[in-house]
Structures are given as C-alpha cells and as structure tokens.
Enzyme design. Structure first.
Site, PDB file in Angstrom:
ATOM      1  N   LYS A 127      57.439 -53.503  34.720  1.00  0.00           N
ATOM      2  CA  LYS A 127      57.366 -53.394  33.271  1.00  0.00           C
ATOM      3  C   LYS A 127      57.619 -54.788  32.699  1.00  0.00           C
ATOM      4  O   LYS A 127      58.472 -55.519  33.215  1.00  0.00           O
ATOM      5  CB  LYS A 127      58.446 -52.405  32.788  1.00  0.00           C
ATOM      6  CG  LYS A 127      58.434 -52.130  31.291  1.00  0.00           C
ATOM      7  CD  LYS A 127      59.487 -51.078  30.924  1.00  0.00           C
ATOM      8  CE  LYS A 127      59.490 -50.755  29.433  1.00  0.00           C
ATOM      9  NZ  LYS A 127      60.466 -49.710  29.086  1.00  0.00           N
ATOM     10  N   SER A 163      58.770 -45.813  26.360  1.00  0.00           N
ATOM     11  CA  SER A 163      58.157 -47.119  26.246  1.00  0.00           C
ATOM     12  C   SER A 163      57.541 -47.646  27.534  1.00  0.00           C
ATOM     13  O   SER A 163      56.733 -48.563  27.501  1.00  0.00           O
ATOM     14  CB  SER A 163      59.210 -48.123  25.758  1.00  0.00           C
ATOM     15  OG  SER A 163      60.193 -48.322  26.760  1.00  0.00           O
ATOM     16  N   SER A 214      62.625 -43.539  28.055  1.00  0.00           N
ATOM     17  CA  SER A 214      61.454 -44.396  28.254  1.00  0.00           C
ATOM     18  C   SER A 214      60.873 -44.409  29.662  1.00  0.00           C
ATOM     19  O   SER A 214      59.784 -44.942  29.867  1.00  0.00           O
ATOM     20  CB  SER A 214      61.773 -45.833  27.837  1.00  0.00           C
ATOM     21  OG  SER A 214      61.753 -45.947  26.439  1.00  0.00           O
TER      22      SER A 214
END
Lengths: 97, 476, 491
Positions: free
Chosen positions: C76, C151, C175
């Site tokens: 990420k 997210s 997330s």
C-alpha cells in the site's frame, strides 16, 4: 452545550489548521462538518460518569531507549525532497518577529 | 510579581526522541534525522537518560516525582517546529511541586516555590537575517531534550529573578544535567511580569518576555518591563497580555508580532507515546545517587571546617571543585589550608591553562602531601608552590616525594643550628642595619629576613627566621 | 467466475520445485499490472522488482530462502520505500521519496519477497471507497461501476485481480477488512502494536495497524508471521511472545482445529445487513465443523462510529500538521509570506475529505470542546473495550458481518460523508479495542462478494486464523475470481 455547538466558525478552524477555504467551499464544508458533529454528538447520551478515558489500546507503560547516537549525519538524503534549500538551510519567506 | 520559566537543555548524548547527536555547533541541519525533521512515518522513542535527568533535578529540589506522567502535543505552526506540534507535558508533568532557596536583597534566605518541571523537545532555529527576504531554518536544535522549570510567582524583584535563575543554573550544572553554557543557549528563561498598583488588591495583566539567556539580561529585562508597565498605568493606559522580546542592544523590551499568547494550542495526549511510568524503586535509586548539593555543602564547610561564608560559597558552586576540595581536606586533614589552596593556587593554575576542576593536573592525594609538609614546616609555603608547579608537570609517586624535595633543595632549614648560624652571619654582614634595628627601626627587619631567604634560596621558614632575629635582639 | 489455486502456498511450492523462477513470476506480474484498468497501482517499479527477483532466485537455488522468497507482492502506498515515491494517495506527497524503508517493507524484503509496486489508496487512508485518492478512484474488480472499498482498496483489488497473491494494507477503522470483504479477498487487522508502525504514514496513531491482504487465511498466517515483531523504532510496538509465529517462519503454518465457542452479537444493527442469507449459511457451515454459537450483548458497539470519528479526526488533524510545505512535500508557487505558504500549500496538497477531517479534528480538540468530545470519546472507547473483554470471558471469538452491505456504486456516497462513515459500523469496534479481526469472503449478494468478520481478544490471531482456515478448507468463496486471466494461473 448545544447552543455553542450550533455555530461552527469554519474560518477560525481553517486559521488554526492553516488551510485556505474559498467562499463556495466554506458553505459546503460548514454544512458537512455540522452534520458530522451532529452524528458525533450522538455519543453524548452515553453515561461515562464512572469511566476513565482509554488513551491507547495498549494498557502498558512507555518503552524507553538508551541514550545512544544511532543516526549518522545524512543531510543530502534527508533534504532530497525539500522544496527550497540554501546552504543546507530550509528556507521560507522571511518572517518578521 | 514575577514568575520565571527556565528551559534547561539536558546534556544527553542523543536527542530526546531520536538517535541523532545532541551536539552543539554542527553545520546547518547536520545533526538531524527523519524523526527530527518530522518526515512521514517517523516515530518518537523517548531517551531514558532525559527521564533520569529530570528525576534527578526533581529530587534536588525536593519535589514530588510523578510515577505516571503523560506527553502531550502542543499544536502550532512555525517553520522551526517540524511536526506542527511540540511534544511536551501539559497536565501530568514528570516533576511536581518543589522549591529552591535564594538570597534576597537583604541577604536573607528566601524560598521560591517551583510549580512543576516537565520534559519537552526543543524547537529548531529560525534565522531571519542570513538571506535576503528569506528566513533560514536550522533544525539541529530540534529534539534537544529540555526540562522546563516553572516557578511560582514568588519573585518580587528583578534582582531576585536573576538570583533565582543563577541558583537553577548552579544546581543544574552541579548535578550534571546541563553544561550551563548560557551563550550557547543551554539555559534560557521566559519571565512573566505583572505589577500591582498601590492600593489595588488585584494584580494587573501580565506580559511574557521570551528567551532571555543571561543573568544580567534577566535582571535588566524585568527592570525595564516593570518600568514600562508602571509608565503605561500611570498614563492611564492598560497592560495588554502579550509576548515581548528583550533587545539588549537597544536596552528595551518590545512586542513580538509573530506570537499570540491566546493561541489555541489544542493540547492532547500524544498517541505515539504511552504513559511514562516510573517505579518508586527507580526514583529512590536516582535520589540515592544524587550528590550532596551546593547549599548543603556550603553550610557544612562553615560548620564542620570553620571556613568563612565567602570561602564556603566559592568552594561549593562547582561540583568538581567542591569534590576536589573535599578529597584534599580529607587526605590532608587541613581544611582551611586546603580551602586557601583550592581557591587561590589551584584556581589560578587552572585558569592559566584554561582547564576546569574536572581536569586538574594533580591529584588531591598528592597535593595533600604538599600541604602536610607545609603545615609541619618541612617546606615553606613558597617552596610548596614551587613543588606544586613541578608536581603538576611530572607527578612523583608518593614515596618519591621527599627525594624530590631534596633534589630541588626545598627542604626547609628550620629550627636547627644551621639556620641560626646563617642568621648570625647575615647580621654580622649588615652591621648598619643591625644597629638601626636595635634602635627599634622595625623596617629593616624585613630586609634582613629577605637576605636570609636569599642566602637559603627560599628554603628557610621566614617566620622562624623572624623569630631567631627577634631572639638575638632581645639578647642584645 | 473461475477459481484460483494460486495462493502464496501454491507459488512457494512451484518456486521451490523449480517449476518457475521468481524472475518469470515477477515479469508476468508486472506485465499484468501494467495492463490493469482498475487503477490498482500508483507506481510500479520493474527494475527494483527484477533485482529482488534475481536475488530471490539465487537464494532459492542456494536453499537459503524463506517461505515467502521470490513471491511478488505490492505495498500500500502508505509504507515508506526508499526505491520509489510514497504518495499516501495525496498530491501533497506526489513526489515524496522517503529516505528510509518502513519496518514492514524491510521485514518483507528480508523475507525475500518481491515488491512490484505501490497500490492505490484513499488519501492519507481517509475513506471507505478509495475515491479520495489524488490518483483517481480504484474500480471494483468484479464490476468497475462499483467501489472496491477503502482505504486499502488498491491492495484488495490487486489481490482480487490476481496481479499479486498478497499485498500489505493498513487498517485504522476497517481499511483492510472492508475492501477485503468488498473485493472477495481475505484480510487481517492484527492486534494493535503487533506490527511496527515505523515508516507507515500516520493517520490516527492509536488506531493505525498494518496487516496482510491475501487469498486465504493460510496465506495471511504466513505473511503476518513475517510482518509482525518487535521494533525498537516504534515504542507502541509490543514485545509479544509468539512461538507459533516463529514456528511459521521456520516450518510453515499447519492450522489446528478445535471446536470453539463463537459469539454472535445481538441487536438491531446486525439484523439490517443486506446479505443475511450468506451470513447465516456461513454460520451453519462453521457449526457443522463443530463450532458452537451463542448470542452475546455488546451494548456500546452502536456508539463506535461517533467515537471513532472523534478520535481518528483529532489524531489526524495533528498528525497531518507536518505537511506544511517547508521540508518536503507540496509547496505552492511563489508564496508571498509564510502564512500564504502554509495555507496555499496545504489547501492545494490536501483533498476535500482530508480537509474535512482536519477541520473536524481541529474543532473537537479546541479549547472548550476537548472534554466534551475527545475525552468523552476516550471514555466510551474504554466502555467498548470493556464490552469485548467481558464477552471474551465467555466466548473464544466473535462473528460479525464485515460491512452492512455489498460494495456501492462509484460516486454514490461522495456528497454524504456521514453515510460514508456508517460503512465502518462493524469494523471500527475492533479498531477501538485494538483487538485482532479478520475478514473472509462468505459468498455473494447481487453478484458482488460479501465478507464475514472474526474477532478475537488481544493476541489471538492464531485462534481466528484457525477458524478461518477450517472454513476455507470447506468452502471455495475465497478462491472465486472475477476473470480467468489471472497471470499467476499460468504456473
């Protein structure tokens, strides 16, 4: 309590948080934040009179480190993304004290 | 009414929350790492030495040490504050209420209350006059551990404020938590000043003078600010709560535009740092390792050794000096002579060489041997000084001392017939002076003693020479 | 719909048998990622990846490899990497090249993994739809009109699309779990403090926790073992005694199976989920494996969303103060003054959602409101945590839905932040309590994947992973793939 919370001074908050908000955005943000605060305020109904705040899920003591220098000077690498550098200094428009 | 906030830079090796060097005076931004610069993803980890030093100070002012203290974020924007917040302690500081003694203007002891002392990180430096139109930011100082010591508003005059600052300085350097270098900013203070109008029970609004870094300046800045406030009030004006800056060149304080006192700092507990927990045992351990403090030492020197107040103070301000003196006094058994030597001969030698008392070229045990020999008349005071200088250059082993005295011909010719003979010779050689002396002209006595000293190359004890001459005169 | 068997476990076997090399795998993964139309990645780093793959092949040949050596993965874009930019989905950090690797990055590098690139995400991890990314929204892997969740939407979608069998994520209020559920993959939010936060761009420090997103609970156990562990650079990173994690690193994970008592929270909010059937079928499946269910009460759970938004916004508002245009990151053109520099740099650099949260947090931390909001929220946080503690004295784990509904359409909740925040209803409680929670696919609703959540007490990852492994042994939902062109299936 509800009284003071009906008014949210977006420009004051923006000043504290150093963000610029134009007029159009101000209205939208104000209504967004009002509805967020309204949503948040639902928690006020919970009775917490005999509850202590929980600051972190880790209910333990802070871990310390020994007093040792572990970092070598590495200015060039650390400053490689700096927007403005002069003679190793970070520089900004002049501030008057 | 005056309250002082003293910021003491702690003499750790590394920074309070990072492993970057805490050294002063490197190239701009050299002593920084991602934590000091507040780069994304970096996290603070607290230096245990800074904690220990804070506890040390707390114990030295007999303060309550809080077993649980909390680090908070103080939020504001400034170019030399990289994270946009300063990690400090707000509601739960590490050191609670304590006190410190000062001498007031009348010479009496006065107790100044200390509200609290807390740990925080220093900010960097903004330099406004280096580049045209730019402020230059150097973050080397960022993350230097600070102990902020907040006094009660117990201070009543500018001189008391300076005295209080001095006492904090003495104490912090004495217990070794700060190098005490004021010109490098190792200790700085902010003064809160407010005046009370005669007959008014309420105190007026206060102003804060920021960043004062000398004893003299504290006194002057406060004097000026008190005068200014009185002038404003007498002219019917009002004191505005504000931050002011002391300008020693212009000899004035002036309002700082860049800082507002009423700023909303939005303090809240730093979620990157869990509560700082100290056990009773840890606190007791630090307390037990604390040296005897200057004010206690000063008292002891007067009561135990019978030293003068002045000498005692001189000896107890500096930790190494005081320790040296104590060892010397113990080894020699001659506290008064030791005090004289440390305050005079040793001090001037160190001064000449630019050394501190932690770098003395002679051990107290060796110096004690010299003092013992002066005291028992083996050598004269003058010879003692020569020997001291020589031993500082090439220190002998203890058993070799007497050989060295003989080699250098410093052994005092005292109490023996030898000295008497020399005295008689000198008297014979100077009949005119002798005659004058016999008429009662004491002035020539010095001359004759001098002649004996010259002949013995300083090895004679002048007191003894004096006595022998006096004896001869009495005999007629 | 097709099924894949190409998990970390399968690839690790293929690599050690010499059926395929890491360089071959990596090239395929990068090619596929290059052709991605879902906007899963913010950056790809071919050269760096091929170098890592080459090194991995040498290690494998020399039998000096770990279970993860040579396997392509993605981080990420919230984890700092020296070799590429770390944008955090923000214009503010569009060109930010970190001078250091996050601890998680270093640990997975050391394990021999190959990082092919950085995945898309909501700006500063603030969002539940991945639409707040400065680099554009990520599209749902099963239907590109939908959001993948957020997210960590880029990571979940990249795994679902089969570009990589594993990607890192971070979870502050859901997330990892919510996008995993939306995309039909498996995601673990571990116990707070079990994985170092150093080098992970902070959103809300007391909640942020890194974790793995993958294809199976078995794979998560393996990747978690290598990500977790003490780090002296994060003082909130706990020293855990985890023999089972050490054993995984040397021997691999062999999940045990023992009947567990699982709690099902009662209450209105749980009855309102859209995929009751899938959830109930999963429960019966677990029951048939020998687990038993009891209903439990967690009375303060319904307050979790307001509490979460108070705490997370407050922490975020100060965590994001460092983005000031002075030392790194975006700076506006020709600032007239320092004030102008701050205001314009931050206004240009941050998107709408980030600004909303900064202002909300600034408000709740302000003088006069601090006790009413922030302290109050911390108190309820304790109540929620106490609810869990009380419950875990009666049951081994809890089963909850991961989300109230399936993925929603792109743009559908953009103008309504409060409704968007309600997406986190089932995920924020475990975040507030700092306890481990796992989302596993449990079927489909309206042709979109849905997930269930297993939550355990602190440091009970082994228990919930074992329940999930058992479930995945008996079901195939986790292997369902949107398209048949997954590159990893060639091997």
């Amino acid at each position: 309590m509800t009284d003071k919370k009906n008014h949210i001074d977006i420009l004051h908050l923006a000043n504290l948080a150093k963000v610029e908000i134009d007029e159009a955005a101000e209205l939208k943000l104000e209504s967004d934040i009002k509805s967020i605060i309204k949503m948040i305020s639902k928690m006020m109904e919970v009775d917490t009179s005999d509850t202590l705040p929980l600051k972190s899920p880790l209910d333990s003591a802070q871990r310390l480190r020994p007093d040792q220098v572990s970092e070598k000077p590495n200015r060039d690498l650390l400053q490689r993304g700096a927007p403005e550098i002069k003679d190793g200094f970070f520089t900004v428009p002049r501030v008057i004290e | 009414m005056i309250g002082l906030e003293v910021h003491v830079q702690l003499a750790t090796t590394s920074k309070i929350f990072s492993g970057a060097s805490n050294e002063y005076g490197s190239l701009a931004n050299e002593n920084t790492c991602e934590i000091d610069l507040g780069l994304p993803g970096s996290l603070p980890v607290l230096n245990e030495k800074a904690v220990e030093m804070a506890v040390k100070f707390g114990c030295a002012i007999s303060a309550e040490i809080n077993e649980i203290s909390i680090f908070d974020r103080k939020n504001y924007f400034y170019p030399d504050l990289p994270k946009g917040y300063q990690i400090s302690q707000f509601e739960n500081p590490i050191v609670g209420r304590g006190s410190i003694k000062i001498t007031d203007e009348a010479g009496a002891t006065k107790i100044i209350g200390i509200t609290r002392a807390h740990l925080e990180e220093d900010a960097g430096k903004s330099i406004h006059d280096l580049f045209q139109g730019r402020t230059a930011v150097d973050l080397n100082r960022t993350g230097t551990p600070l102990l902020e010591i907040v006094s009660e508003p117990d201070i009543r005059s500018a001189r008391e404020a300076s005295e209080y600052f001095k006492q904090i300085h003495n104490l912090a350097t004495f217990i070794g938590i700060c190098d005490g270098n004021l010109s490098e900013g190792s200790m700085r203070c902010d003064a809160n000043v407010s005046v009370r109008q005669k007959g008014d029970s309420l105190l007026g609004e206060r102003t804060e003078i920021k960043n004062i870094n000398s004893f003299k300046f504290v006194e002057r800045a406060i004097e000026l600010e008190i005068e200014r406030q009185i002038d404003v009030l007498e002219d019917g004006g009002e004191i505005v709560r504000e931050t002011r800056l002391f300008d020693p060149d212009k000899d004035e304080t002036r309002s700082m535009r860049s800082k507002e006192l009423s700023e909303d700092y939005r303090y809240f507990p730093d979620p990157d740092l869990l509560p700082l927990v100290l056990s009773r045992e840890e606190i007791e351990k630090i307390k037990s390792e604390l040296p005897e403090l200057p004010q206690q030492r000063e008292k002891n020197y007067q009561s135990r050794f019978g030293l003068s107040g002045y000498d005692s103070k001189q000896l107890s301000v500096d930790r190494s000096k005081s320790d040296f003196f104590e060892e010397l006094a113990k080894a020699s058994g001659l506290p008064k002579l030791s005090a004289n030597w440390v305050n005079s001969n040793l001090s001037s030698l160190l001064n000449e060489k630019g050394l501190g008392f932690d770098q003395t070229p002679i051990l107290p045990s060796l110096l004690a041997e010299i003092l013992i020999r002066i005291d028992d008349g083996t050598i004269s005071s003058t010879s003692g000084k020569k020997l001291f200088r020589a031993f500082c250059e090439t220190p002998p082993e203890i058993p070799e001392i007497d050989d060295r005295i003989d080699e250098m011909g410093l052994r005092q010719i005292g109490g023996t017939d030898g000295l008497k003979d020399i005295v008689l010779d000198i008297l014979k050689e100077h009949p005119t002076q002798l005659a004058e002396l016999l008429k009662g002209k004491q002035k020539v006595l010095g001359f004759l003693v001098g002649q004996v000293m010259k002949k013995t190359k300083g090895a004679a004890n002048p007191k003894e020479v004096n006595e022998i001459i006096q004896g001869e005169i009495k005999k007629g | 719909m097709t099924q894949t068997q190409f998990t970390i476990k399968a690839l690790a076997e293929a690599l050690s048998n010499g059926k395929v090399s890491s360089v071959e795998l990596t090239k395929e993964a990068i090619n596929a990622a290059r052709g991605d139309t879902n906007n899963c990645f913010i950056s790809l780093s071919e050269e760096h990846a091929l170098q890592q793959a080459h090194d991995a092949d040498v290690q494998i040949r020399n039998k000096a490899s770990s279970f993860l050596t040579g396997i392509p993965m993605a981080h990420k874009d919230i984890f700092c990497t020296k070799h590429s930019t770390t944008t955090c989905g923000s214009k503010m950090l569009e060109n930010f090249a970190a001078p250091y690797d996050a601890t998680v990055v270093r640990k997975l590098d050391d394990a021999g993994m190959v990082c092919i690139g950085k995945t898309n995400m909501d700006e500063f991890a603030m969002g539940s739809s991945n639409e707040s990314s400065f680099f554009g929204a990520v599209h749902h892997p099963w239907d590109s009109d939908y959001v993948p969740g957020g997210s960590s939407g880029g990571s979940a979608a990249a795994v679902a699309k089969g570009y990589v069998p594993f990607a890192t994520g971070t979870d502050t209020g859901g997330s990892i779990r919510q996008p995993s559920a939306f995309c039909g993959v498996t995601g673990l939010k571990p116990t707070y403090g079990s994985i170092s936060r150093f080098g992970m761009v902070a959103f809300a420090s007391s909640l942020d926790q890194a974790g793995p997103i993958g294809l199976s609970a078995l794979d998560l156990a393996h990747s978690f073992a290598f990500m977790a562990g003490f780090d002296k650079r994060d003082s909130t990173c706990a020293k855990r005694r985890d023999d089972w994690l050490d054993r995984i690193k040397s021997e691999g994970f062999t999940p045990g199976h023992s009947p567990k008592k699982i709690g099902l929270p009662r209450g209105r909010i749980f009855n309102e989920i859209s995929y009751q059937n899938a959830f109930e079928t999963a429960r019966r499946q677990l029951e048939s494996s020998g687990h038993s269910f009891v209903e439990v009460d967690l009375p303060n759970l319904e307050h979790a969303v307001p509490v979460y938004y108070v705490l997370a916004s407050a922490e975020a508002s100060t965590n994001l103060a460092r983005y000031d245009g002075v030392r790194f990151g975006h700076r506006c053109n020709d600032p007239r003054s320092l004030e102008d520099l701050y205001r314009r740099s931050r206004s240009e650099g941050f998107g709408e959602e980030v600004k909303r949260r900064i202002l909300t947090g600034t408000y709740t931390l302000s003088v006069g409101y601090f006790d009413d909001y922030y302290v109050k929220a911390q108190k309820i946080r304790r109540k929620i945590s106490d609810d869990f503690t009380a419950t875990f004295s009666k049951v081994d784990a809890l089963m909850l839905p991961t989300t109230p509904d399936t993925a929603f359409k792109l743009g559908s909740l953009n103008d309504d932040p409060v409704s968007m925040y309600q997406q986190d209803l089932f995920t924020v409680p475990a975040s507030l309590a700092g306890i481990p929670a796992l989302s596993i696919p449990c079927g489909f609703h309206n042709d979109l994947p849905v997930g269930l959540q297993l939550i355990g007490p602190a440091n009970s990852e082994k228990t919930i992973l074992e329940i999930a492994c058992e479930y995945q042994k008996n079901t195939t939902w986790h292997l369902a793939r949107p398209h048949s062109n997954s590159v990893l299936e060639k091997f």
